[in-house]
Structures are given as structure tokens and as C-alpha cells.
Scaffold this motif. Structure first.
Motif, short mmCIF file in Angstrom:
data_model
loop_
_atom_site.label_atom_id
_atom_site.label_comp_id
_atom_site.label_asym_id
_atom_site.label_seq_id
_atom_site.Cartn_x
_atom_site.Cartn_y
_atom_site.Cartn_z
N UNK A 229 0.84 -1.21 0.00
CA UNK A 229 0.00 0.00 0.00
C UNK A 229 0.87 1.26 0.00
N UNK A 230 1.98 1.23 0.71
CA UNK A 230 2.88 2.38 0.73
C UNK A 230 3.41 2.69 -0.67
N UNK A 231 3.71 1.64 -1.43
CA UNK A 231 4.19 1.83 -2.80
C UNK A 231 3.12 2.51 -3.65
N UNK A 232 1.87 2.05 -3.53
CA UNK A 232 0.77 2.64 -4.30
C UNK A 232 0.54 4.09 -3.88
N UNK A 233 0.47 4.35 -2.59
CA UNK A 233 0.22 5.71 -2.11
C UNK A 233 1.36 6.64 -2.47
N UNK A 234 2.57 6.10 -2.54
CA UNK A 234 3.71 6.90 -2.97
C UNK A 234 3.60 7.36 -4.41
N UNK A 235 2.81 6.61 -5.20
CA UNK A 235 2.55 6.99 -6.60
C UNK A 235 1.15 7.58 -6.77
N UNK A 236 0.55 8.01 -5.66
CA UNK A 236 -0.78 8.66 -5.66
C UNK A 236 -1.86 7.76 -6.27
N UNK A 237 -1.85 6.50 -5.87
CA UNK A 237 -2.85 5.54 -6.34
C UNK A 237 -3.63 4.99 -5.15
N UNK A 373 -13.58 7.20 12.42
CA UNK A 373 -14.67 7.57 11.52
C UNK A 373 -14.26 8.67 10.55
N UNK A 374 -13.60 9.72 11.05
CA UNK A 374 -13.20 10.84 10.20
C UNK A 374 -11.87 10.55 9.52
N UNK A 375 -11.79 10.72 8.21
CA UNK A 375 -10.55 10.42 7.48
C UNK A 375 -9.34 11.19 7.99
N UNK A 376 -9.56 12.44 8.38
CA UNK A 376 -8.43 13.27 8.82
C UNK A 376 -7.85 12.80 10.15
N UNK A 377 -8.56 11.94 10.87
CA UNK A 377 -8.05 11.44 12.14
C UNK A 377 -7.26 10.14 12.01
N UNK A 378 -7.20 9.60 10.81
CA UNK A 378 -6.46 8.35 10.60
C UNK A 378 -5.00 8.65 10.26
N UNK A 379 -4.10 7.76 10.63
CA UNK A 379 -2.69 7.97 10.30
C UNK A 379 -2.43 7.73 8.81
N UNK A 380 -1.34 8.24 8.31
CA UNK A 380 -0.91 7.93 6.94
C UNK A 380 -0.28 6.55 6.93
N UNK A 384 1.61 4.49 9.97
CA UNK A 384 1.29 3.12 10.33
C UNK A 384 2.57 2.28 10.37
N UNK A 385 3.41 2.49 9.39
CA UNK A 385 4.65 1.71 9.26
C UNK A 385 5.56 1.87 10.48
N UNK A 386 5.63 3.07 11.07
CA UNK A 386 6.55 3.33 12.17
C UNK A 386 5.87 3.24 13.53
N UNK A 387 4.66 2.73 13.60
CA UNK A 387 3.97 2.60 14.87
C UNK A 387 4.75 1.65 15.79
N UNK A 388 4.77 1.90 17.11
CA UNK A 388 5.53 1.06 18.04
C UNK A 388 5.19 -0.42 17.98
N UNK A 389 4.01 -0.78 17.49
CA UNK A 389 3.67 -2.20 17.38
C UNK A 389 4.68 -2.95 16.53
N UNK A 529 15.61 13.65 19.34
CA UNK A 529 16.39 12.46 19.63
C UNK A 529 15.77 11.20 19.03
N UNK A 530 14.46 11.20 18.91
CA UNK A 530 13.76 10.02 18.42
C UNK A 530 12.70 10.47 17.42
N UNK A 531 12.93 10.23 16.14
CA UNK A 531 12.15 10.89 15.09
C UNK A 531 11.00 10.05 14.54
N UNK A 532 10.63 8.96 15.17
CA UNK A 532 9.51 8.14 14.68
C UNK A 532 8.21 8.69 15.26
N UNK A 533 7.69 9.74 14.65
CA UNK A 533 6.56 10.44 15.24
C UNK A 533 5.25 10.19 14.48
N UNK A 534 4.22 9.65 15.12
CA UNK A 534 2.92 9.48 14.49
C UNK A 534 2.04 10.71 14.67
#
Length: 538
Positions: A229-237, A373-380, A384-389, A529-534
């Protein structure tokens, strides 16, 4: 044989990259690298800046690349042109036969079948000429199997869009690769990379899995889905139809004597390229599978963004992590109604990791943020990729080190300390069940013996305690016998492997990483110091 060289210029460097990209797209003879990597090698096309004398397998760098540009353009044109049908078989525009093998799956308006196709190898032999390029002596063509999806044109009126997107954007290890396509008066056939079984079959244990082949655990499956999905979104798809049945597994061979199953995204029938404002308006009558549609897809006037895919991907995450469950229920109609009339977050009760409560907390947080519910409240997708999980133990160790720096600097700030301990409850070194009492290197001035460590009773004391055990647990030659023995016993219990040591030290506090992560990112010193920011949403 004297070879011509082309001077290294910015234009030529750019062309070289384009040429190699097109070669990967056009020829299915490339070999993939390690599992989960989209690195590709084409041994017959060198990428160096010069050609060795008497080398036969070299692509000469002629100062005149007009002819080479024309050849590459023609090759790219070939891959997006249709094939010719001959009964159940086809012949593509390269003159290679696509032969019907067997039917795999039959739907109401589509049939998926297995075909075999010749593999085209092109070798470039360079010699002194005006353009320096000539191809000849092609070897005997081997064969490989591909999937062919035959669709009724009346039911798939926008098939040209699907073919275009698959042809342009399938050059990624986690997307089923385009091979060719054909259309006639009544139907269209799209040929793509043949996979072994579906994600649905894998989760339900119905897939015919080879025991000798590495099977990715749930977390790795999700990481591979993210990359596609990251590859597609990187190409605006936008994919617009993310669901379990649109992910397949294919066995990939490894260079280190190991095979593995790799996740592949398929079915681009509803995909769209985004407009300049990174959104697209679409009619409501063709918006995907209702139980995996985002709330905005149920609206009359639909303005979709990348966040639409994130909602569906969040539902897929829950499906994988719970062995096939849906966060909004079981009945398809009821699920669609709850999503359309979204009033409250689903409880996500099936997310249960008995052996790793920290993963449970983090996974629940991630899924909940993705299905807002609101699109603007969802992460990119990048957030998602850099989430602590998805962090490994080494990343977590670095995180706690950066967190310790902030805690030490803010140790006199009462308001900060209150926030730091909020909701964490009582904390004590006894929670860790350590085999021996920790002793400090410094001696007691009166007794001359090493003092017992006071341990900790709150977060601001635990963080430096944790940091020290992660980095300074080994015995040292300068330590006296008593302290040296204590450190050796502690080291034996915790081990030198951070993947084992860290969970032993953090297991009693499964909410701590999640709590610190969202609290400390407000601190500028931590952010640097730690740049993985959601994105903070809830």
C-alpha cells in the motif's frame, strides 16, 4: 572489440535509471532479492559507467542514445498492448505463446485460470557502431505459469483503467506483477503473476502450505501489506478494495538456502490515481466490498483520499491478528450498517495476546487509530509503518534511552511528573522477579559494603533503572568479587540478547511504552532524539 563510451551527464544518469526500471517492468526474467525486498538484479544489463574490452555481455555507453531511447520506448509500448486470442490460448505482441492450463476459480462474471507463458530473455551485445547497441542470439525460451483473469466487458466497463494501473504500478515485491492482457468484443483477460494461495486460506488453515517454506507470522504479514500500500500511495494511487481475498501468497526462493511465502496485493479493478489535490470524486455505485468500505464510501457524494485505504487496511489488520474476525461483527449486512452509521468505536475484544500484553495494547491502539470515523483522524501509511507495534527490541531500547534523557531533564517539573505517572499504578522492583538483589558499585562509607539498590517506585525512577540494566548489566574486571558475582547472576538471568532481556524487564508494565510514546512526543528534545513520530488523533 573497441567499445564506445558515453560521457556521464545528469541526463544520461537519469536515462540509465529509467532504462533499468523499464527493463524490470517489461521482462519477467528478473530475479528477486531477499524476502520482503523489492531489489531486482538483471545480470545481462550492466550498471557501471564503463565497459570492459572484449566483454560480450555489455550494454555500451554510446554518446548517441537516441536509438536506445527508441528501443526502450517500443519495449514499454509492447507491454501495455493487448495479446491476440487463439481459442483458449493467446499470443502476445512479442510472439510468445500464452497457453491455457486449467481453470482455478469461477465467479458470476469472471473466471481465473492458470496459463503458461514463454519467458523472454534479451541479451545486449555491444560493438562499435553509430549507436553501439545490437541484440542477437537469443537462447531457447523457457516457460513459466501465470494467472489469467477473464472478465465480462459489460460487468467491467472500466477494465482499461485496471490494465493501465497494474501495468504501471506492479513493479514491487508485494504486488502481483503484470504480465500481459487481451480483450475482444465480449471479454477482457488480464495476465498477472501466479500465486500459491490466498490470505483467507492461510488464516483459516486451509492453504496447502509447504512445511519447508518459511511462513511469515501475523506481524510480518501486516508489514508486507503496508509495503504494498505504501508503494501505491507513494505513486498517488488508491486501491479502494482492500480486503482479505485481495491478498495472495507466493513462494519466493532465497539466496541463502531458504524459501519463504511473500504477500501479494491483487485486483485493481476499483483503483484510481489521485488528482492534484490528492483526492478524487467517485460515483457511489462502484465502491468496493461493503464490509470493508470506509464510512465516507457510503456517502452520496464521495471524495476519497488515501485515508480511505487506511480504514480498510485497519479492518484487515484486525482480521489477521484475530484469525479471521471483523471488528464490527460477523454478519455482512450488519457490518455494513454499523460502518455506514458509525457512532462509536468497536471494542476490539478479540485482540488478545496472552503471551505479550504489550503487543495487545499497541495493536489495539494502532487498529483503533486506523478505523477512525473521520478520514483526517487516521494515520498515513508511513505513520502506520513506524507505529511502536512494529518495533523490534533494538528500537525499543533506543526509545527508552531517549526517554531517559527527557525524564532526567524534567525531573523537577511537578506537572510533567504527574503526567508521566498518570494511569501507571504502583511500580516496584519486586515486579521483575530478579534472581538477586541489585547492589550499587559505590560502597557504604560506614560499613564498607556495597549498598543495595533502592529500586524504583514510579516511572521517573523506573526509566533510568531500566536503561542501566539494559546497558550496564555486565560484570567488569574492576568490580570486587561480591558485586562481580551479583552482576554475573543478573546477566545469566537476563541474557545478552536484547530481544530476551527487554521483555523480561518491561513485562510487568504493558502500557508503559504506549503511554510514554504519546506523552514524550510533545517534548522537543525527545522529538529531535527520536524521530519516529505518528499523528495524535485520540
Amino acid at each position: 572489440m573497441k567499445l564506445l563510451l558515453r560521457p556521464r551527464t545528469e541526463e544520461n544518469v537519469s536515462f540509465n535509471k529509467t532504462h533499468r526500471m523499464l527493463m524490470r517492468s517489461v521482462f519477467p526474467t528478473i530475479t528477486n532479492g531477499a524476502c520482503g525486498s523489492d531489489t531486482t538484479t538483471i545480470p545481462t544489463v550492466p550498471t557501471t559507467d564503463s565497459c570492459d574490452d572484449d566483454s560480450e555481455n555489455s550494454c555500451c555507453k554510446s554518446p548517441h542514445n537516441t536509438e536506445l531511447r527508441r528501443q526502450v520506448a517500443e519495449l514499454y509500448d509492447v507491454v501495455v498492448r493487448r495479446t491476440s486470442r487463439i481459442g483458449e490460448n493467446y499470443t502476445n505482441d512479442l510472439g510468445l505463446d500464452i497457453e491455457f492450463v486449467s481453470e482455478l476459480k469461477k465467479g458470476l462474471n469472471s473466471i481465473v485460470s492458470k496459463y503458461k507463458i514463454q519467458v523472454l530473455y534479451i541479451y545486449f551485445y555491444s560493438y562499435k557502431s553509430e549507436f553501439g547497441i545490437c541484440s542477437s542470439n537469443q537462447p531457447k525460451q523457457p516457460e513459466k505459469q501465470v494467472a489469467g483473469k477473464r472478465m465480462t466487458r459489460a460487468y467491467y466497463p472500466d477494465f482499461e483503467n485496471e490494465v493501465k494501473i497494474v501495468a504501471k504500478f506492479s513493479d514491487h515485491v508485494n504486488i502481483a506483477r503484470y504480465e500481459s492482457h487481451s480483450w475482444d468484443k465480449d471479454s477482457v483477460v488480464l495476465f498477472t503473476e501466479l500465486c500459491d494461495f490466498s490470505l483467507e486460506a492461510f488464516i483459516s488453515k486451509e492453504a496447502n502450505v509447504e512445511k519447508s517454506c518459511y511462513q511469515p507470522p501475523p506481524k510480518e504479514i501486516l508489514e508486507q501489506a503496508i509495503q504494498g500500500i505504501k508503494y501505491l500511495h507513494g505513486h498517488r494511487v488508491l486501491h479502494r478494495d482492500i480486503k482479505p481475498s485481495n491478498f495472495l501468497f507466493k513462494k519466493h526462493c532465497q539466496s541463502y538456502d531458504k524459501n519463504c511465502y511473500v504477500l501479494k496485493l491483487i485486483d485493481f479493478g476499483l483503483s484510481k490515481e489521485l488528482d492534484a489535490d490528492r483526492s478524487t470524486f467517485l460515483p457511489r455505485d462502484a465502491l468496493g466490498t461493503k464490509s470493508y468500505m470506509a464510512p465516507e464510501q457510503h456517502e452520496k457524494e464521495v471524495k476519497l483520499t488515501k485515508a480511505t485505504d487506511i480504514f480498510s487496511l485497519g479492518l484487515l489488520f484486525y482480521y489477521v491478528l484475530t484469525n479471521g474476525k471483523h471488528p464490527f461483527g460477523e454478519d455482512e449486512t450488519d457490518i455494513a450498517y454499523k460502518i455506514k452509521h458509525y457512532t462509536e468505536h468497536p471494542p476490539l475484544e478479540a485482540l488478545n495476546f496472552e503471551d505479550n500484553m504489550e503487543d495487545k495494547v499497541l495493536a489495539k491502539d494502532l487498529v483503533l487509530r486506523m478505523i477512525q470515523k473521520l478520514p483526517e483522524n487516521r494515520p498515513t501509511i508511513k505513520e502506520v509503518e513506524i507505529h511502536p507495534y512494529f518495533w523490534n527490541a533494538h528500537t525499543k531500547q533506543y526509545f527508552y534511552k531517549a526517554a531517559n534523557d527527557v525524564v532526567q531533564k524534567r525531573s523537577a517539573d511537578a506537572k510533567f511528573l504527574k503526567s508521566l505517572n498518570e494511569g501507571m499504578g504502583q511500580m516496584n522492583v519486586e515486579d521483575l522477579n530478579l534472581p538477586v538483589k541489585l547492589k550499587l558499585p559505590a560502597k557504604d562509607k560506614k560499613t564498607g559494603e556495597h549498598q543495595d539498590s533502592k529500586g524504583y517506585s514510579n516511572v521517573q525512577e523506573y526509566i533510568p533503572f531500566l536503561r542501566n540494566l539494559l546497558e550496564h548489566c555486565r560484570p567488569h574486571d574492576s568490580h570486587p568479587p561480591g558485586l562481580k558475582e551479583q552482576r554475573e547472576a543478573m546477566r545469566e538471568h537476563l541474557t545478552d540478547d536484547v530481544e530476551i532481556r527487554l521483555p523480561k524487564l518491561t513485562k510487568p508494565y504493558p502500557r508503559l511504552l504506549h503511554h510514554l510514546y504519546y506523552l514524550l512526543q510533545k517534548e522537543e528534545s525527545f522529538r529531535s532524539a527520536f524521530k519516529k513520530m505518528p499523528k495524535l488523533t485520540c
